[in-house]
Design an enzyme around this catalytic site. Structure first.
Site, PDB file in Angstrom:
ATOM      1  N   PRO A 150      -2.494 -15.001   5.362  1.00 45.98           N
ATOM      2  CA  PRO A 150      -3.228 -15.151   6.620  1.00 45.98           C
ATOM      3  C   PRO A 150      -4.332 -14.124   6.779  1.00 45.98           C
ATOM      4  CG  PRO A 150      -0.852 -15.140   6.978  1.00 45.98           C
ATOM      5  CD  PRO A 150      -1.081 -14.694   5.581  1.00 45.98           C
TER       6      PRO A 150
ATOM      7  N   ASN B 177     -17.938 -15.299  -1.078  1.00 46.91           N
ATOM      8  CA  ASN B 177     -17.836 -16.748  -0.959  1.00 46.91           C
ATOM      9  C   ASN B 177     -18.952 -17.321  -0.075  1.00 46.91           C
ATOM     10  OD1 ASN B 177     -16.658 -19.247  -1.407  1.00 46.91           O
ATOM     11  ND2 ASN B 177     -15.234 -19.055   0.312  1.00 46.91           N
ATOM     12  N   LYS B 178     -19.071 -18.638  -0.123  1.00 41.04           N
ATOM     13  CA  LYS B 178     -20.050 -19.388   0.674  1.00 41.04           C
ATOM     14  C   LYS B 178     -21.485 -18.982   0.344  1.00 41.04           C
ATOM     15  CE  LYS B 178     -16.661 -19.992   4.363  1.00 41.04           C
ATOM     16  NZ  LYS B 178     -16.371 -20.035   5.804  1.00 41.04           N
TER      17      LYS B 178
ATOM     18  N   LEU C 125      26.077   1.347  33.154  1.00 43.22           N
ATOM     19  CA  LEU C 125      24.913   1.668  33.964  1.00 43.22           C
ATOM     20  C   LEU C 125      25.094   2.980  34.711  1.00 43.22           C
ATOM     21  CD1 LEU C 125      24.280  -1.873  35.494  1.00 43.22           C
ATOM     22  CD2 LEU C 125      22.846  -0.740  33.779  1.00 43.22           C
TER      23      LEU C 125
ATOM     24  N   GLY D  93      25.714   5.136  37.725  1.00 42.70           N
ATOM     25  CA  GLY D  93      26.471   4.822  38.925  1.00 42.70           C
ATOM     26  C   GLY D  93      27.670   3.938  38.684  1.00 42.70           C
TER      27      GLY D  93
ATOM     28  N   SER E 222      23.974   5.383  27.254  1.00 40.59           N
ATOM     29  CA  SER E 222      23.792   4.888  25.870  1.00 40.59           C
ATOM     30  C   SER E 222      23.438   3.395  25.878  1.00 40.59           C
ATOM     31  CB  SER E 222      25.035   5.157  25.016  1.00 40.59           C
ATOM     32  OG  SER E 222      26.216   4.758  25.650  1.00 40.59           O
TER      33      SER E 222
END
EC number: 2.7.7.4
Length: 653
Positions: free
Chosen positions: A136, A189-190, A493, A495, A566
């Site tokens: 690509p 090219n071209k 979490l 709390g 964590s």
């Protein structure tokens, strides 16, 4: 007609065989089969050249490959008819063919007129066989280009004569050189669209030459072409009388490939599998990366260092007197030595190195940025180990070759960083050996390939720092304390109640005369981790350090209790891998976000919602709950004291 009773009308196959001999159509098929067999025999011993076409978008890469396939008579009649029909649909004038349609097979590519995937095509001439990869041009698909270039011996860098050297021209040239492609063709090219003007060609070559020197490309072959019209593809064109070099096909047929030089290097063969079909045979199978081997040669198996000699070189077609780079073989040894997948067999007097810390160039291929300190799978040759990457030393600006400061690498970024593995791997610098120097990194959770890299050298500390044996073992420490070491890893979490429950667990264990230590997330940030913030990378490093401390404490025989958010599964799994089997207990304090936010003892959620606290877990930073923890505590269904009792009962039945 009588009814079918299974004897009169049912065909047993003999009539068809008779018809086959008499029918001229089947004779033609037989002749075709003979032609195919003859074709295969003719091409069996030809050398193979793998090459890529690369450059910027719409420079004509797919068209060039289509032209090569067409001119080498590798298109069947039905393909040609479909190609002509498709060419008319996309608006090609007259009887001209849009050769790019041969290669751009994905519907999305045809609709957009670009190449997205890597398309591999085979063709052959009288002198050589070829596998070509159309890579690509878009920057967002740079990772696809790296994939195609990883096995190539030559790169055709295309430049649109109307546009000259562009950013992607530089990027792809740099990557091709970085990956170790020594044969570069600059195909302007071209040329038909600029009237085959020599001055245009010379200006582009001069511009590219200056850039090539800046990145270390000292030699390349430049040629003016037109993939659409066929100029200088198979034969020299009358439209460019000022060009006296070879045609593209002529150059591809005669250029020396890298694999030819691999045979002159020291013998190296990564072991792919142990071949043990019965008790009378034991061999070690793999693809020879470099060098050659003969029966009687003394060899060394790494990283163990065990030595033996080769007694047989076994292949499907019989034993060989010699095997060389590029051949897949099975080696039999004179001695019964330990050798398994991932080991490397080398000549005894010139073995490769083994180390666990390196400097490397990394090409990042994932949409998610690299997280320094995170554990990834590193695959090099047939070896697979755990690796962690440090913060990059620098990132490369491919346009200027400037070294830029960087804390991480994002999609398509190229940088240099140190990395370490959890055990020694056999390697050689990528410049000397692609197989033992090139690697990929794989995300442990998604199993997606996130990066490709090239090892430069091992770090000096990899040789200077050795594990010091001690007389008092971890088992003795545990027996002294009359307990089994363990890590209780509380995650959840903010709390959720981690610290509260962890504190209760430690108090209950203390009453049972257990030797413990509590590592709390807030407490370690006052000392050990006071230099870390709350970015994803800092969170990864925070957990890595805590994991190392917890490991040392289990070596001392302690029961370690940790209370950390964590948030990432990968890091929790990394800590699990540090511990002895059965010593890591993941405890998910499972409190819904709404409940944790309602508690908000420290007022952190309020600040996060107000935008005053960035990277807060659950608000603008993700939390990845465990899939299969040892325990899940629902704090909406039990009190903290009940939760602590349940955890202690699970730990100490």
């Amino acid at each position: 007609m009588p009814a079918n009773d299974g004897t009169t009308e049912q065909n047993d196959g003999t009539d068809d065989m008779t018809d086959t001999v008499a029918d001229p159509i089947y004779k033609t098929d037989a002749l075709i089969a003979q032609d195919i067999d003859q074709y295969l025999k003719v091409h069996e011993h030809k050398t193979m050249l793998r090459f890529i076409t690369c450059g910027s978008v719409d420079d004509g890469k797919s068209t060039l490959i289509g032209r090569l396939l067409y001119d080498s008579k590798m298109i069947f009649e039905d393909q040609l008819e479909a190609l002509q029909s498709d060419s008319r649909k996309v608006g090609t004038q007259g009887h001209e063919i849009d050769f790019a349609l041969l290669v751009d097979g994905l519907a999305a590519e045809r609709e957009q007129g670009i190449t997205i995937d890597v398309a591999y095509r085979f063709f052959a001439t009288e002198k050589r066989k070829f596998i070509v990869a159309d890579t690509p041009g878009h920057e967002q698909y740079t990772r696809n280009m790296v994939t195609g270039a990883s096995t190539a011996d030559l790169a055709v860098i295309l430049i649109d004569a109307r546009k000259g050297v562009l950013t992607q021209t530089r990027r792809h040239s740099y990557l091709a050189h970085l990956i170790g492609i020594q044969n570069i063709v600059l195909a302007v090219n071209k040329m038909d669209l600029v009237g085959y003007d020599q001055a245009t060609f010379d200006a582009i070559v001069e511009d590219y030459t200056a850039f090539a020197k800046s990145i270390g490309i000292t030699a390349f072959t430049a040629m003016p072409i037109s993939g659409f019209k066929g100029d200088n593809i198979t034969t020299l064109s009358a439209n460019t009388p000022w060009y006296q070099g070879p045609s593209l096909i002529e150059h591809l047929e005669t250029v020396e490939v890298n694999s030819a030089t691999d045979a002159d290097k020291p013998f190296r063969m990564p072991v792919q599998w142990v071949n043990r079909p019965n008790l009378d045979f034991r061999g070690f199978s793999g693809l020879i990366a470099t060098g050659s081997v003969r029966p009687g040669d003394s060899v060394r198996v790494l990283p163990s260092g065990k030595t033996s000699s080769v007694t047989r070189i076994v292949t499907l077609n019989g034993d060989l007197d010699q095997a060389v780079a590029g051949q897949s073989v099975t080696l039999c040894f004179a001695d019964e030595i330990d050798c398994s997948r991932g080991d490397v067999i080398a000549l005894a007097d010139s073995p490769p190195q083994a180390a666990d810390q390196f400097e490397a160039t990394i090409v990042w291929m994932a949409d998610e940025e690299m997280l320094p300190g995170r554990a990834y799978w590193l695959k090099i040759g047939t070896q697979t180990v755990t690796a962690t990457i440090q913060q990059p030393k620098y990132q490369v600006n491919v346009n200027t070759m400037e070294h830029l400061a960087a804390k991480t690498l994002d999609l398509n970024a190229i940088g240099v960083a140190n990395l370490s593995t959890d055990k020694q791997i056999v390697f050689e610098p990528y410049a000397d050996n692609r197989t033992l120097g090139g690697f990929i990194l794989i995300d442990k959770i998604s199993n997606a390939t996130v990066a490709a890299g090239m090892l430069h050298f091992s770090l000096r500390r990899a040789q200077n720092v050795h594990w010091q044996a001690t007389d008092v073992s971890r088992d003795f420490h545990a027996r002294l304390k009359n307990q089994r070491p363990a890590v209780l890893w509380f995650t959840g979490l903010s709390g959720a109640g981690k610290s509260t429950i962890a504190n209760l667990v430690e108090k209950k264990l203390a009453r049972m005369n257990r030797h413990t230590f509590l590592l709390d997330g807030d407490n370690v940030r006052h000392g050990l981790n006071k230099d870390l913030g709350f970015t994803d990378a800092d969170r990864v490093e925070n957990i890595r350090r805590v994991g190392e401390v917890a490991k040392l404490m289990t070596d001392a025989g302690l029961i370690v209790i940790t209370a950390f958010i964590s948030p990432f599964r990968s890091e929790r799994d990394m800590v699990r891998q540090m511990m002895q089997p059965g010593e890591f207990f993941e405890v998910h304090i499972d409190t819904p976000l709404a409940e944790a936010e309602a508690r908000d003892v420290k007022g952190l959620y309020k600040k996060a919602r107000a935008g005053e606290l960035k990277n807060f877990t659950g608000i603008d930073s993700p939390y990845e709950p465990p899939h299969d923890p040892e325990m899940r505590i629902d704090t909406t269904a039990m009190t903290a004291d009940e939760a602590a009792d349940a955890i202690v009962a699970r730990l100490i039945p």
